[in-house]
Design a protein around this motif. Structure first.
Motif, PDB file in Angstrom:
ATOM      1  N   LEU A  71     -90.808   3.679 -25.750  1.00  0.00           N
ATOM      2  CA  LEU A  71     -89.794   3.744 -24.189  1.00  0.00           C
ATOM      3  C   LEU A  71     -89.197   4.882 -24.377  1.00  0.00           C
ATOM      4  O   LEU A  71     -88.495   5.840 -22.801  1.00  0.00           O
ATOM      5  CB  LEU A  71     -88.254   2.766 -24.763  1.00  0.00           C
ATOM      6  CG  LEU A  71     -87.357   1.911 -23.511  1.00  0.00           C
ATOM      7  CD1 LEU A  71     -88.714   1.656 -22.262  1.00  0.00           C
ATOM      8  CD2 LEU A  71     -86.161   1.179 -24.352  1.00  0.00           C
ATOM      9  N   LYS A  72     -88.487   5.253 -25.069  1.00  0.00           N
ATOM     10  CA  LYS A  72     -88.288   7.346 -24.704  1.00  0.00           C
ATOM     11  C   LYS A  72     -88.976   7.729 -24.376  1.00  0.00           C
ATOM     12  O   LYS A  72     -88.772   9.015 -23.756  1.00  0.00           O
ATOM     13  CB  LYS A  72     -87.852   7.627 -26.319  1.00  0.00           C
ATOM     14  CG  LYS A  72     -86.449   6.666 -26.953  1.00  0.00           C
ATOM     15  CD  LYS A  72     -85.825   7.485 -28.426  1.00  0.00           C
ATOM     16  CE  LYS A  72     -86.593   6.708 -29.729  1.00  0.00           C
ATOM     17  NZ  LYS A  72     -86.212   7.804 -30.887  1.00  0.00           N
ATOM     18  N   LYS A  73     -90.131   8.256 -25.050  1.00  0.00           N
ATOM     19  CA  LYS A  73     -91.552   8.576 -24.576  1.00  0.00           C
ATOM     20  C   LYS A  73     -91.681   8.423 -22.667  1.00  0.00           C
ATOM     21  O   LYS A  73     -91.418   9.489 -21.543  1.00  0.00           O
ATOM     22  CB  LYS A  73     -92.704   8.153 -25.086  1.00  0.00           C
ATOM     23  CG  LYS A  73     -93.417   9.427 -24.822  1.00  0.00           C
ATOM     24  CD  LYS A  73     -93.226  11.252 -25.918  1.00  0.00           C
ATOM     25  CE  LYS A  73     -94.892  11.966 -25.993  1.00  0.00           C
ATOM     26  NZ  LYS A  73     -94.054  13.435 -26.128  1.00  0.00           N
ATOM     27  N   GLU A  74     -91.235   7.330 -22.243  1.00  0.00           N
ATOM     28  CA  GLU A  74     -92.522   7.113 -21.202  1.00  0.00           C
ATOM     29  C   GLU A  74     -90.927   6.973 -20.254  1.00  0.00           C
ATOM     30  O   GLU A  74     -90.670   7.509 -18.899  1.00  0.00           O
ATOM     31  CB  GLU A  74     -92.425   5.745 -21.217  1.00  0.00           C
ATOM     32  CG  GLU A  74     -94.188   5.524 -21.553  1.00  0.00           C
ATOM     33  CD  GLU A  74     -94.771   6.372 -20.802  1.00  0.00           C
ATOM     34  OE1 GLU A  74     -95.352   6.723 -20.131  1.00  0.00           O
ATOM     35  OE2 GLU A  74     -95.782   7.096 -21.957  1.00  0.00           O
ATOM     36  N   ASN A  75     -89.187   6.958 -20.503  1.00  0.00           N
ATOM     37  CA  ASN A  75     -88.038   6.470 -20.265  1.00  0.00           C
ATOM     38  C   ASN A  75     -87.240   7.642 -19.641  1.00  0.00           C
ATOM     39  O   ASN A  75     -86.130   7.463 -19.886  1.00  0.00           O
ATOM     40  CB  ASN A  75     -88.527   5.054 -19.704  1.00  0.00           C
ATOM     41  CG  ASN A  75     -89.305   4.893 -19.392  1.00  0.00           C
ATOM     42  OD1 ASN A  75     -89.630   4.550 -18.140  1.00  0.00           O
ATOM     43  ND2 ASN A  75     -90.162   3.417 -19.907  1.00  0.00           N
ATOM     44  N   GLY A  76     -87.366   8.139 -21.240  1.00  0.00           N
ATOM     45  CA  GLY A  76     -86.300   9.302 -21.582  1.00  0.00           C
ATOM     46  C   GLY A  76     -85.840  10.356 -20.553  1.00  0.00           C
ATOM     47  O   GLY A  76     -86.654  10.150 -19.376  1.00  0.00           O
ATOM     48  N   ASP A  77     -85.182  11.337 -21.516  1.00  0.00           N
ATOM     49  CA  ASP A  77     -84.627  12.475 -20.547  1.00  0.00           C
ATOM     50  C   ASP A  77     -85.680  13.168 -20.176  1.00  0.00           C
ATOM     51  O   ASP A  77     -86.017  13.889 -21.457  1.00  0.00           O
ATOM     52  CB  ASP A  77     -83.607  12.795 -20.977  1.00  0.00           C
ATOM     53  CG  ASP A  77     -83.130  13.951 -20.054  1.00  0.00           C
ATOM     54  OD1 ASP A  77     -82.878  14.165 -18.725  1.00  0.00           O
ATOM     55  OD2 ASP A  77     -82.831  15.396 -21.064  1.00  0.00           O
ATOM     56  N   GLY A  78     -86.384  13.823 -19.309  1.00  0.00           N
ATOM     57  CA  GLY A  78     -87.365  14.590 -18.868  1.00  0.00           C
ATOM     58  C   GLY A  78     -87.637  16.179 -19.342  1.00  0.00           C
ATOM     59  O   GLY A  78     -88.323  16.755 -20.152  1.00  0.00           O
ATOM     60  N   PRO A  79     -86.121  16.850 -19.125  1.00  0.00           N
ATOM     61  CA  PRO A  79     -85.747  18.329 -19.820  1.00  0.00           C
ATOM     62  C   PRO A  79     -86.039  17.807 -21.310  1.00  0.00           C
ATOM     63  O   PRO A  79     -86.299  18.644 -21.778  1.00  0.00           O
ATOM     64  CB  PRO A  79     -84.418  18.536 -19.270  1.00  0.00           C
ATOM     65  CG  PRO A  79     -84.361  17.754 -17.551  1.00  0.00           C
ATOM     66  CD  PRO A  79     -84.948  16.389 -18.172  1.00  0.00           C
ATOM     67  N   SER A  80     -85.141  16.698 -21.803  1.00  0.00           N
ATOM     68  CA  SER A  80     -84.532  16.359 -23.268  1.00  0.00           C
ATOM     69  C   SER A  80     -86.349  17.129 -23.649  1.00  0.00           C
ATOM     70  O   SER A  80     -86.822  17.237 -24.902  1.00  0.00           O
ATOM     71  CB  SER A  80     -84.064  16.095 -23.918  1.00  0.00           C
ATOM     72  OG  SER A  80     -82.333  15.529 -23.081  1.00  0.00           O
ATOM     73  N   GLN A  81     -86.887  15.766 -23.492  1.00  0.00           N
ATOM     74  CA  GLN A  81     -88.290  15.747 -24.070  1.00  0.00           C
ATOM     75  C   GLN A  81     -89.361  17.160 -23.953  1.00  0.00           C
ATOM     76  O   GLN A  81     -90.232  17.426 -24.991  1.00  0.00           O
ATOM     77  CB  GLN A  81     -89.207  14.347 -23.325  1.00  0.00           C
ATOM     78  CG  GLN A  81     -90.256  14.163 -23.429  1.00  0.00           C
ATOM     79  CD  GLN A  81     -89.922  13.705 -25.248  1.00  0.00           C
ATOM     80  OE1 GLN A  81     -89.400  12.832 -25.927  1.00  0.00           O
ATOM     81  NE2 GLN A  81     -90.973  13.916 -26.075  1.00  0.00           N
ATOM     82  N   CYS A  82     -88.897  17.703 -23.025  1.00  0.00           N
ATOM     83  CA  CYS A  82     -89.655  19.160 -22.638  1.00  0.00           C
ATOM     84  C   CYS A  82     -89.844  20.078 -23.550  1.00  0.00           C
ATOM     85  O   CYS A  82     -91.019  20.502 -24.202  1.00  0.00           O
ATOM     86  CB  CYS A  82     -90.084  19.285 -21.481  1.00  0.00           C
ATOM     87  SG  CYS A  82     -90.856  20.823 -20.597  1.00  0.00           S
ATOM     88  N   LEU A  83     -88.476  20.104 -24.082  1.00  0.00           N
ATOM     89  CA  LEU A  83     -88.242  21.360 -25.214  1.00  0.00           C
ATOM     90  C   LEU A  83     -88.673  20.415 -25.974  1.00  0.00           C
ATOM     91  O   LEU A  83     -89.223  21.429 -27.262  1.00  0.00           O
ATOM     92  CB  LEU A  83     -86.289  21.392 -24.936  1.00  0.00           C
ATOM     93  CG  LEU A  83     -86.087  21.694 -23.585  1.00  0.00           C
ATOM     94  CD1 LEU A  83     -84.249  21.506 -23.629  1.00  0.00           C
ATOM     95  CD2 LEU A  83     -86.493  23.158 -23.528  1.00  0.00           C
ATOM     96  N   LEU A  84     -88.362  19.058 -26.997  1.00  0.00           N
ATOM     97  CA  LEU A  84     -88.578  18.470 -27.730  1.00  0.00           C
ATOM     98  C   LEU A  84     -90.128  18.518 -28.360  1.00  0.00           C
ATOM     99  O   LEU A  84     -90.589  19.125 -29.232  1.00  0.00           O
ATOM    100  CB  LEU A  84     -88.522  17.108 -27.712  1.00  0.00           C
ATOM    101  CG  LEU A  84     -87.166  16.267 -28.150  1.00  0.00           C
ATOM    102  CD1 LEU A  84     -86.324  14.837 -27.441  1.00  0.00           C
ATOM    103  CD2 LEU A  84     -86.434  17.268 -29.643  1.00  0.00           C
ATOM    104  N   ASP A  85     -90.734  18.473 -26.542  1.00  0.00           N
ATOM    105  CA  ASP A  85     -92.712  18.677 -27.470  1.00  0.00           C
ATOM    106  C   ASP A  85     -92.551  20.305 -27.357  1.00  0.00           C
ATOM    107  O   ASP A  85     -94.184  20.502 -28.089  1.00  0.00           O
ATOM    108  CB  ASP A  85     -93.203  18.763 -25.408  1.00  0.00           C
ATOM    109  CG  ASP A  85     -92.995  17.551 -25.160  1.00  0.00           C
ATOM    110  OD1 ASP A  85     -92.628  16.304 -26.070  1.00  0.00           O
ATOM    111  OD2 ASP A  85     -93.257  16.600 -24.329  1.00  0.00           O
TER     112      ASP A  85
END
Length: 123
Positions: free
Chosen positions: A87-101
């Motif tokens: 759920l976090k990966k698919e629907n979380g915050d895109g900018p946060s996920q981009c930096l985490l990636d």
């Protein structure tokens, strides 16, 4: 583009509706995480950005935005931890996920010549 001002985020009804699940807590975590990322403090950045991502999902769930997504993930019979991560990966915050990636891509290790930015490799 000629009429754009930063205040539009506070006055345009569509933009306000789109961001209604963005809370002060989320913004504080994201902004601090982004600042730490840019400064090269990746351990702290990772914690803050992960929390921002969790807050985004929690707020969207509380506001009823992810009911269908949650039901779909639950129907896939994942264990609760896997379901939460999905759920976090698919629907979380895109900018946060981009930096985490990006942090994960480098194994959490700051590149040698870190200058506080990285080239964009996708849109």
């Amino acid at each position: 583009a000629d009429r754009y001002t930063p205040n539009i985020w506070n006055t345009d009804q569509d933009l306000k509706a789109m961001r209604q699940h963005v809370t002060e807590d989320f913004l504080a975590e994201f902004n601090e995480g982004r600042k730490m990322f840019l400064l090269g403090e990746w351990s702290g950045a990772q914690k803050r950005l992960e929390r921002a991502n969790e807050l985004m999902v929690e707020n969207a769930l509380e506001d009823g935005f992810l009911e269908e997504e949650l039901e779909e993930i639950q129907n896939q019979a994942l264990n609760p931890k896997e379901a939460a991560e999905e759920l976090k990966k698919e629907n979380g915050d895109g900018p946060s996920q981009c930096l985490l990636d990006f942090i994960q891509l480098h194994g959490g290790v700051l590149p040698l010549k870190w200058e506080g930015w990285h080239p964009l490799t996708r849109k």
